[in-house]
Write a protein that holds these residues in place. Structure first.
Motif, PDB file in Angstrom:
ATOM      1  N   GLY A   1      28.243 129.449  48.440  1.00  0.00           N
ATOM      2  CA  GLY A   1      27.120 129.474  49.363  1.00  0.00           C
ATOM      3  C   GLY A   1      25.785 129.457  48.644  1.00  0.00           C
ATOM      4  O   GLY A   1      24.919 128.615  48.917  1.00  0.00           O
ATOM      5  N   PHE A   2      25.592 130.365  47.706  1.00  0.00           N
ATOM      6  CA  PHE A   2      24.304 130.454  47.020  1.00  0.00           C
ATOM      7  C   PHE A   2      24.075 129.294  46.058  1.00  0.00           C
ATOM      8  O   PHE A   2      22.937 128.877  45.851  1.00  0.00           O
ATOM      9  CB  PHE A   2      24.190 131.791  46.279  1.00  0.00           C
ATOM     10  N   VAL A   3      25.131 128.779  45.465  1.00  0.00           N
ATOM     11  CA  VAL A   3      24.934 127.655  44.546  1.00  0.00           C
ATOM     12  C   VAL A   3      24.486 126.412  45.301  1.00  0.00           C
ATOM     13  O   VAL A   3      23.920 125.482  44.698  1.00  0.00           O
ATOM     14  CB  VAL A   3      26.226 127.377  43.750  1.00  0.00           C
ATOM     15  N   SER A   4      24.688 126.386  46.628  1.00  0.00           N
ATOM     16  CA  SER A   4      24.254 125.252  47.454  1.00  0.00           C
ATOM     17  C   SER A   4      22.856 125.454  48.032  1.00  0.00           C
ATOM     18  O   SER A   4      22.382 124.617  48.800  1.00  0.00           O
ATOM     19  CB  SER A   4      25.242 125.036  48.611  1.00  0.00           C
ATOM     20  N   ALA A   5      22.207 126.550  47.668  1.00  0.00           N
ATOM     21  CA  ALA A   5      20.891 126.870  48.234  1.00  0.00           C
ATOM     22  C   ALA A   5      19.754 126.414  47.332  1.00  0.00           C
ATOM     23  O   ALA A   5      18.665 126.967  47.389  1.00  0.00           O
ATOM     24  CB  ALA A   5      20.797 128.374  48.491  1.00  0.00           C
ATOM     25  N   PHE A   6      19.979 125.404  46.505  1.00  0.00           N
ATOM     26  CA  PHE A   6      18.973 125.020  45.524  1.00  0.00           C
ATOM     27  C   PHE A   6      17.871 124.144  46.099  1.00  0.00           C
ATOM     28  O   PHE A   6      16.774 124.071  45.545  1.00  0.00           O
ATOM     29  CB  PHE A   6      19.637 124.293  44.342  1.00  0.00           C
ATOM     30  N   LEU A   7      18.112 123.462  47.224  1.00  0.00           N
ATOM     31  CA  LEU A   7      17.087 122.600  47.799  1.00  0.00           C
ATOM     32  C   LEU A   7      15.981 123.441  48.426  1.00  0.00           C
ATOM     33  O   LEU A   7      16.246 124.447  49.084  1.00  0.00           O
ATOM     34  CB  LEU A   7      17.694 121.666  48.842  1.00  0.00           C
TER      35      LEU A   7
ATOM     36  N   LEU B   1      16.546 130.132  41.607  1.00  0.00           N
ATOM     37  CA  LEU B   1      17.055 131.452  41.230  1.00  0.00           C
ATOM     38  C   LEU B   1      18.251 131.842  42.090  1.00  0.00           C
ATOM     39  O   LEU B   1      19.243 132.391  41.593  1.00  0.00           O
ATOM     40  CB  LEU B   1      15.941 132.497  41.365  1.00  0.00           C
ATOM     41  N   PHE B   2      18.184 131.556  43.403  1.00  0.00           N
ATOM     42  CA  PHE B   2      19.319 131.839  44.277  1.00  0.00           C
ATOM     43  C   PHE B   2      20.538 131.015  43.859  1.00  0.00           C
ATOM     44  O   PHE B   2      21.673 131.509  43.851  1.00  0.00           O
ATOM     45  CB  PHE B   2      18.963 131.535  45.731  1.00  0.00           C
ATOM     46  N   ALA B   3      20.312 129.746  43.533  1.00  0.00           N
ATOM     47  CA  ALA B   3      21.426 128.902  43.096  1.00  0.00           C
ATOM     48  C   ALA B   3      22.009 129.412  41.793  1.00  0.00           C
ATOM     49  O   ALA B   3      23.226 129.346  41.579  1.00  0.00           O
ATOM     50  CB  ALA B   3      20.952 127.459  42.943  1.00  0.00           C
TER      51      ALA B   3
ATOM     52  N   LEU C   1      26.408 132.256  38.762  1.00  0.00           N
ATOM     53  CA  LEU C   1      26.930 133.393  37.992  1.00  0.00           C
ATOM     54  C   LEU C   1      28.164 133.998  38.659  1.00  0.00           C
ATOM     55  O   LEU C   1      29.107 134.400  37.970  1.00  0.00           O
ATOM     56  CB  LEU C   1      25.830 134.448  37.829  1.00  0.00           C
ATOM     57  N   PHE C   2      28.161 134.066  39.980  1.00  0.00           N
ATOM     58  CA  PHE C   2      29.358 134.566  40.667  1.00  0.00           C
ATOM     59  C   PHE C   2      30.540 133.631  40.436  1.00  0.00           C
ATOM     60  O   PHE C   2      31.664 134.083  40.162  1.00  0.00           O
ATOM     61  CB  PHE C   2      29.078 134.725  42.164  1.00  0.00           C
ATOM     62  N   LEU C   3      30.306 132.345  40.569  1.00  0.00           N
ATOM     63  CA  LEU C   3      31.385 131.391  40.321  1.00  0.00           C
ATOM     64  C   LEU C   3      31.850 131.467  38.874  1.00  0.00           C
ATOM     65  O   LEU C   3      33.056 131.441  38.590  1.00  0.00           O
ATOM     66  CB  LEU C   3      30.912 129.970  40.640  1.00  0.00           C
ATOM     67  N   TRP C   4      30.920 131.551  37.955  1.00  0.00           N
ATOM     68  CA  TRP C   4      31.238 131.568  36.526  1.00  0.00           C
ATOM     69  C   TRP C   4      32.070 132.797  36.165  1.00  0.00           C
ATOM     70  O   TRP C   4      33.026 132.712  35.386  1.00  0.00           O
ATOM     71  CB  TRP C   4      29.943 131.540  35.714  1.00  0.00           C
TER      72      TRP C   4
ATOM     73  N   ALA D   1      27.082 121.967  35.021  1.00  0.00           N
ATOM     74  CA  ALA D   1      27.886 121.734  33.817  1.00  0.00           C
ATOM     75  C   ALA D   1      28.482 123.013  33.256  1.00  0.00           C
ATOM     76  O   ALA D   1      29.481 122.967  32.537  1.00  0.00           O
ATOM     77  CB  ALA D   1      27.033 121.036  32.758  1.00  0.00           C
ATOM     78  N   SER D   2      27.908 124.175  33.563  1.00  0.00           N
ATOM     79  CA  SER D   2      28.459 125.430  33.058  1.00  0.00           C
ATOM     80  C   SER D   2      29.828 125.730  33.647  1.00  0.00           C
ATOM     81  O   SER D   2      30.610 126.493  33.070  1.00  0.00           O
ATOM     82  CB  SER D   2      27.496 126.586  33.366  1.00  0.00           C
ATOM     83  N   LEU D   3      30.135 125.168  34.809  1.00  0.00           N
ATOM     84  CA  LEU D   3      31.438 125.380  35.448  1.00  0.00           C
ATOM     85  C   LEU D   3      32.486 124.376  34.998  1.00  0.00           C
ATOM     86  O   LEU D   3      33.660 124.516  35.325  1.00  0.00           O
ATOM     87  CB  LEU D   3      31.292 125.286  36.971  1.00  0.00           C
ATOM     88  N   ALA D   4      32.047 123.341  34.262  1.00  0.00           N
ATOM     89  CA  ALA D   4      32.956 122.249  33.920  1.00  0.00           C
ATOM     90  C   ALA D   4      34.155 122.728  33.112  1.00  0.00           C
ATOM     91  O   ALA D   4      35.269 122.228  33.285  1.00  0.00           O
ATOM     92  CB  ALA D   4      32.200 121.163  33.156  1.00  0.00           C
TER      93      ALA D   4
END
Length: 422
Positions: free
Chosen positions: A64-70, A219-221, A226-229, A281-284
């Motif tokens: 959810g938060f990683v999609s809030a970058f726009l 920052l929200f994204a 970080l949660f995903l990572w 790329a950090s999740l790759a």
């Protein structure tokens, strides 16, 4: 001056959402029961529930938060992710329990669900959220509900089809398990990209004026990243059930994060870090290890993580614009670079590791042929189902928003402080 945004979602979202909920309630009432938990399984349940909670946080908070970058699509990035995931989990829980009975003609009603059923449903929801990244900002919530349900249906049907066709023919079934992880990442990404390609708006500008981020949304994204990572090792472990994948995922992600920052600087004309590139790329590394599955040596996991981070960062920098120019395919969140490329890399890494672990040429050839068939069928199914979904979503019946209303929360959410008073 009258507002340029649609006045309400009354005629679209409530009827579709409530009708689907009524259908799901009826299906669960007649065909589903909760499995009783025996005393000897209590300890196993508590252990597995901790892993399930990690994946739960990833699906509803991380994605959810990683999609809030726009800059003007933060409400929708988080809220629509919750809407789709909550709906998809219900459908995936039912269809995962129903399809095995349908395939093997074991019609034992009612079907039973347990914690493992919910965990599989969460993974299906993750696949749908991966696919959503490609159409992020260009669809309304009603379209996204249909999109999520069709993606999960295609994903589950493909996975069960693989189990049916190849379970008894491969000598590596236990180690590969039909590459369910690869399907989750690659299937979701390609499904979303094909849907986005069909939905492409020829009158839209090459880059939308609202398709940008600022310090707050970035920052929200980053928080979502970080949660995903942190919890990605739990997602891989839930699928592989091998403790070694936790170590491999952690090491691969650490390397891919460092590689992503280095490549972002090297590919920048100003020699600076691009936050969006680093977020993806950090999740790759975790994606690649999830697809590679059986990585025993730590240095191999680190090499896979470095290659995944390198390819993902370069894809983020160059692929999105080239895809738009060459194929008229707009991939908002660059899911090809974040999930598809690392997933394919990890899948071929799995092939190489399996082939080098056997001295029998016949077995190696059989496994390679099996591997190629699985990958080909999975990719073909994702492309076909994604295209069909795109044509369905393109119907005027769903009242898609106009080009100027893409990537904008005001088309769907209340903003009382911006209301026009007459």
């Amino acid at each position: 001056m009258a507002p340029r945004y649609a006045p309400s979602l009354w005629s679209r979202l409530p009827p579709v959402a409530l009708l689907l909920e009524v259908i799901f309630i009826v299906l669960f009432a007649f065909f589903v029961e909760i499995e009783e938990l025996k005393d000897k399984k209590n300890q196993e349940f508590l252990y597995f529930y901790a892993i399930f909670q990690d994946v739960h946080v990833m699906v509803f908070l991380g994605f959810g938060f990683v999609s809030a970058f726009l800059v003007r699509y933060g409400f929708s990035g988080v809220g629509f992710g919750l809407l789709v995931a909550a709906m998809v989990v219900q459908w995936a829980t039912f269809i995962n329990a129903f399809l095995p009975s349908f395939y093997f003609s074991h019609f034992n009603w009612p079907v039973h669900i347990n914690l493992n059923s919910l965990a599989e449903a969460e993974l299906c929801a993750a696949s749908a959220l991966v696919a959503m990244g490609a159409v992020h900002g260009k669809t309304n919530p009603t379209q996204l509900l249909l999109f999520g349900l069709l993606e999960v249906t295609g994903f589950v049907v493909t996975q069960k089809l693989m189990d049916t066709l190849f379970k008894l023919t491969t000598l590596f079934y236990q180690s590969g398990r039909i590459y369910a992880t690869m399907q989750m990442y690659v299937f979701g990404a390609l499904f979303g990209v094909m849907t986005s390609w069909v939905l492409y708006r020829s009158d839209a500008e090459p880059r939308h004026e609202k398709e940008k981020f600022d310090s707050k949304t970035g920052l929200f994204a980053m928080l979502g990243l970080l949660f995903l990572w942190m919890f990605w090792p739990s997602m891989n472990f839930m699928q592989v059930k091998d403790i070694r994948v936790v170590y491999s995922t952690y090491l691969a992600q650490a390397v891919s994060a460092v590689t992503a920052m280095a490549v972002s600087v090297l590919s920048s004309p100003k020699g600076k870090i691009n936050l969006v590139h680093v977020q993806g790329a950090s999740l790759a590394g975790g994606v690649a290890i999830g697809a590679a599955r059986t990585v025993h040596d730590p240095w191999v996991a680190m090499v896979i993580g470095m290659c995944a981070g390198l390819l993902s960062a370069l894809g983020y920098r160059y692929m999105k614009d080239h895809m738009l120019f060459a194929f008229e395919c707009h991939d908002t969140c660059s899911v090809l670079s974040v999930y598809a490329i690392p997933g394919i890399l990890g899948t071929f890494g799995h092939l190489i590791l399996q082939l080098t672990s056997t001295d029998d040429l016949t077995i190696a050839i059989r496994f390679a042929v099996h591997f190629i068939c699985v990958v080909f069928i999975s990719i073909s199914m994702s492309l076909v189902t994604g295209s069909i979904t795109g044509f369905l979503l393109k119907l005027k019946f769903w009242k898609p928003q106009q080009d100027r209303k893409c990537f904008d929360d005001q088309a769907f959410w209340e903003f009382p402080h911006l209301a026009v008073h007459k």
